[in-house]
Design a protein around this motif. Structure first.
Motif, PDB file in Angstrom:
ATOM      1  N   ILE A 138       0.851  -1.194   0.000  1.00 51.23           N
ATOM      2  CA  ILE A 138       0.000   0.000   0.000  1.00 51.23           C
ATOM      3  C   ILE A 138       0.883   1.239   0.000  1.00 51.23           C
ATOM      4  O   ILE A 138       1.720   1.418   0.885  1.00 51.23           O
ATOM      5  CB  ILE A 138      -0.924   0.034   1.242  1.00 51.23           C
ATOM      6  CG1 ILE A 138      -1.611  -1.320   1.458  1.00 51.23           C
ATOM      7  CG2 ILE A 138      -1.934   1.169   1.120  1.00 51.23           C
ATOM      8  CD1 ILE A 138      -2.588  -1.716   0.402  1.00 51.23           C
ATOM      9  N   TYR A 139       0.703   2.090  -0.996  1.00 53.48           N
ATOM     10  CA  TYR A 139       1.430   3.353  -1.073  1.00 53.48           C
ATOM     11  C   TYR A 139       0.445   4.493  -0.817  1.00 53.48           C
ATOM     12  O   TYR A 139      -0.490   4.702  -1.602  1.00 53.48           O
ATOM     13  CB  TYR A 139       2.070   3.530  -2.452  1.00 53.48           C
ATOM     14  CG  TYR A 139       3.142   2.520  -2.770  1.00 53.48           C
ATOM     15  CD1 TYR A 139       4.485   2.761  -2.454  1.00 53.48           C
ATOM     16  CD2 TYR A 139       2.833   1.312  -3.399  1.00 53.48           C
ATOM     17  CE1 TYR A 139       5.470   1.830  -2.751  1.00 53.48           C
ATOM     18  CE2 TYR A 139       3.810   0.378  -3.702  1.00 53.48           C
ATOM     19  CZ  TYR A 139       5.134   0.646  -3.371  1.00 53.48           C
ATOM     20  OH  TYR A 139       6.103  -0.275  -3.660  1.00 53.48           O
TER      21      TYR A 139
ATOM     22  N   THR B 176       0.075  -6.107  14.815  1.00 52.95           N
ATOM     23  CA  THR B 176       1.274  -6.797  14.301  1.00 52.95           C
ATOM     24  C   THR B 176       2.036  -5.932  13.288  1.00 52.95           C
ATOM     25  O   THR B 176       3.079  -6.350  12.781  1.00 52.95           O
ATOM     26  CB  THR B 176       0.880  -8.118  13.628  1.00 52.95           C
ATOM     27  OG1 THR B 176      -0.157  -7.863  12.665  1.00 52.95           O
ATOM     28  CG2 THR B 176       0.367  -9.111  14.656  1.00 52.95           C
ATOM     29  N   LEU B 177       1.501  -4.743  13.002  1.00 47.66           N
ATOM     30  CA  LEU B 177       2.137  -3.839  12.050  1.00 47.66           C
ATOM     31  C   LEU B 177       3.210  -3.032  12.779  1.00 47.66           C
ATOM     32  O   LEU B 177       2.914  -2.309  13.731  1.00 47.66           O
ATOM     33  CB  LEU B 177       1.078  -2.911  11.445  1.00 47.66           C
ATOM     34  CG  LEU B 177       1.334  -2.261  10.088  1.00 47.66           C
ATOM     35  CD1 LEU B 177       1.563  -3.314   9.006  1.00 47.66           C
ATOM     36  CD2 LEU B 177       0.163  -1.364   9.712  1.00 47.66           C
TER      37      LEU B 177
ATOM     38  N   ASP C 171       4.487 -11.399   9.135  1.00 42.94           N
ATOM     39  CA  ASP C 171       3.694 -12.636   9.099  1.00 42.94           C
ATOM     40  C   ASP C 171       2.651 -12.615   7.986  1.00 42.94           C
ATOM     41  O   ASP C 171       2.415 -13.620   7.310  1.00 42.94           O
ATOM     42  CB  ASP C 171       3.012 -12.862  10.452  1.00 42.94           C
ATOM     43  CG  ASP C 171       4.014 -13.147  11.569  1.00 42.94           C
ATOM     44  OD1 ASP C 171       5.097 -13.679  11.260  1.00 42.94           O
ATOM     45  OD2 ASP C 171       3.713 -12.827  12.737  1.00 42.94           O
ATOM     46  N   SER C 172       2.017 -11.464   7.809  1.00 47.01           N
ATOM     47  CA  SER C 172       0.967 -11.347   6.790  1.00 47.01           C
ATOM     48  C   SER C 172       1.472 -10.722   5.496  1.00 47.01           C
ATOM     49  O   SER C 172       0.691 -10.509   4.567  1.00 47.01           O
ATOM     50  CB  SER C 172      -0.195 -10.512   7.337  1.00 47.01           C
ATOM     51  OG  SER C 172      -0.781 -11.137   8.457  1.00 47.01           O
ATOM     52  N   ASN C 173       2.757 -10.394   5.452  1.00 49.27           N
ATOM     53  CA  ASN C 173       3.361  -9.788   4.259  1.00 49.27           C
ATOM     54  C   ASN C 173       2.616  -8.509   3.854  1.00 49.27           C
ATOM     55  O   ASN C 173       2.243  -8.325   2.698  1.00 49.27           O
ATOM     56  CB  ASN C 173       3.386 -10.785   3.097  1.00 49.27           C
ATOM     57  CG  ASN C 173       4.259 -10.305   1.943  1.00 49.27           C
ATOM     58  OD1 ASN C 173       5.160  -9.500   2.128  1.00 49.27           O
ATOM     59  ND2 ASN C 173       3.969 -10.782   0.747  1.00 49.27           N
ATOM     60  N   ILE C 174       2.410  -7.632   4.832  1.00 47.96           N
ATOM     61  CA  ILE C 174       1.765  -6.336   4.583  1.00 47.96           C
ATOM     62  C   ILE C 174       2.842  -5.258   4.605  1.00 47.96           C
ATOM     63  O   ILE C 174       3.676  -5.203   5.509  1.00 47.96           O
ATOM     64  CB  ILE C 174       0.698  -6.023   5.653  1.00 47.96           C
ATOM     65  CG1 ILE C 174      -0.398  -7.092   5.655  1.00 47.96           C
ATOM     66  CG2 ILE C 174       0.084  -4.640   5.411  1.00 47.96           C
ATOM     67  CD1 ILE C 174      -1.360  -6.979   6.832  1.00 47.96           C
ATOM     68  N   ASN C 175       2.834  -4.408   3.588  1.00 48.61           N
ATOM     69  CA  ASN C 175       3.796  -3.315   3.482  1.00 48.61           C
ATOM     70  C   ASN C 175       3.019  -2.032   3.208  1.00 48.61           C
ATOM     71  O   ASN C 175       2.356  -1.913   2.173  1.00 48.61           O
ATOM     72  CB  ASN C 175       4.789  -3.608   2.344  1.00 48.61           C
ATOM     73  CG  ASN C 175       5.861  -2.546   2.200  1.00 48.61           C
ATOM     74  OD1 ASN C 175       5.567  -1.363   2.076  1.00 48.61           O
ATOM     75  ND2 ASN C 175       7.117  -2.968   2.174  1.00 48.61           N
ATOM     76  N   ILE C 176       3.076  -1.081   4.145  1.00 48.12           N
ATOM     77  CA  ILE C 176       2.340   0.185   3.992  1.00 48.12           C
ATOM     78  C   ILE C 176       3.337   1.339   4.105  1.00 48.12           C
ATOM     79  O   ILE C 176       4.117   1.406   5.053  1.00 48.12           O
ATOM     80  CB  ILE C 176       1.238   0.347   5.053  1.00 48.12           C
ATOM     81  CG1 ILE C 176       0.289  -0.863   5.027  1.00 48.12           C
ATOM     82  CG2 ILE C 176       0.450   1.633   4.813  1.00 48.12           C
ATOM     83  CD1 ILE C 176      -0.789  -0.825   6.099  1.00 48.12           C
ATOM     84  N   GLN C 177       3.314   2.237   3.119  1.00 49.91           N
ATOM     85  CA  GLN C 177       4.209   3.390   3.125  1.00 49.91           C
ATOM     86  C   GLN C 177       3.405   4.676   2.984  1.00 49.91           C
ATOM     87  O   GLN C 177       2.387   4.706   2.289  1.00 49.91           O
ATOM     88  CB  GLN C 177       5.201   3.316   1.966  1.00 49.91           C
ATOM     89  CG  GLN C 177       6.090   2.094   1.962  1.00 49.91           C
ATOM     90  CD  GLN C 177       7.081   2.122   0.816  1.00 49.91           C
ATOM     91  OE1 GLN C 177       7.631   3.164   0.469  1.00 49.91           O
ATOM     92  NE2 GLN C 177       7.310   0.974   0.207  1.00 49.91           N
TER      93      GLN C 177
END
Length: 260
Positions: free
Chosen positions: A62-63, A83-84, A104-110
């Motif tokens: 997520i950008y 967990t973030l 763990d959930s492979n979430i990437n937020i920038q």
């Protein structure tokens, strides 16, 4: 009236209201675009489902690109998903580039601020300032990549052509992105309304409303999602450039329905 008889209210017909389809990208927004009932935003043209945030964001990049009103989303995500975890990118100031990941959930937020103009009392580094169009151009994009763009508040004091030129540049960059990667999800978050007593000649909602109409008109030819934060913040009566968490949560609920 001082005296009146009891009024009996009955249904005019027994037909059921047709079920609205789920909100999705590329839908034409109505005027107004919805209403608030029991503190929940209800769009006119589509329906919102309850979405589990962490499951929806699993595997997503997520950008969040824009001003501090979209940075509120970043803060909401970090509060809502325990967990973030934030990653220190060794920048300084409140406007520093932010990154949060859930391994763990492979979430990437920038979150990344837009380029000039940037108006405010906060100090920030100018070393990494970058126009949103350039950020979009260096984004490869694929089905798990989501871009959310928010422009407007910092442009209000300037002639409208400054804002229109910037939005046109972003529009062209989004066009190029969708040509090379049609599966990428792009969402435009409209401006929030703001305080009525804060430097009104430069920052009032009069200027914001013109920009709100302009950005919707410019992006109407692309299959992008529009989050009508303008109508939402009017309906909630916030009159605050940074609305409360429950309003931000409803904006994010529309976002989750677009991507899941």
């Amino acid at each position: 009236m001082e005296n009146f008889n009891a009024i009996s209210v009955s249904k005019c017909n027994k037909e059921t209201v047709p079920r609205k389809e789920k909100c999705k990208l590329g839908m034409t927004s109505t005027i107004p675009s919805g209403h608030v009932w029991k503190n929940t935003w209800n769009p006119v043209s589509c329906s919102l489902a309850t979405v589990k945030m962490r499951e929806c964001l699993r595997g997503k990049f997520i950008y969040l690109l824009g001003d501090s009103t979209i940075r509120q989303w970043m803060e909401y995500f970090k509060t809502s998903i325990n967990t973030l975890k934030s990653v220190d990118l060794h920048e300084s100031g409140k406007l520093q580039h932010q990154l949060a990941v859930d391994l763990d959930s492979n979430i990437n937020i920038q979150w990344q601020k837009h380029g000039y103009p940037l108006i405010g009392s906060l100090t920030y580094s100018v070393k990494e300032i970058e126009n949103i169009a350039r950020v979009i151009d260096r984004t490869g994009g694929e089905k798990n990549t989501v871009l959310v763009i928010s422009l407007g508040q910092h442009f209000r004091p300037f002639p409208i052509d400054v804002f229109i030129r910037r939005v046109l540049n972003v529009h062209k960059a989004v066009q190029r992105l969708l040509l090379r990667s049609p599966d990428t999800v792009v969402i435009i978050k409209a401006e929030n309304i703001r305080e009525m007593n804060n430097d009104v000649e430069r920052f009032s909602d009069f200027h914001g409303y013109i920009q709100y109409l302009a950005i919707k008109d410019i992006f109407q030819d692309l299959s992008v999602g529009i989050i009508d934060a303008w109508d939402m913040t009017i309906a909630y009566g916030t009159n605050n450039v940074h609305p409360p968490q429950y309003v931000v949560g409803n904006q994010i609920n529309v976002f989750l329905n677009y991507i899941c």
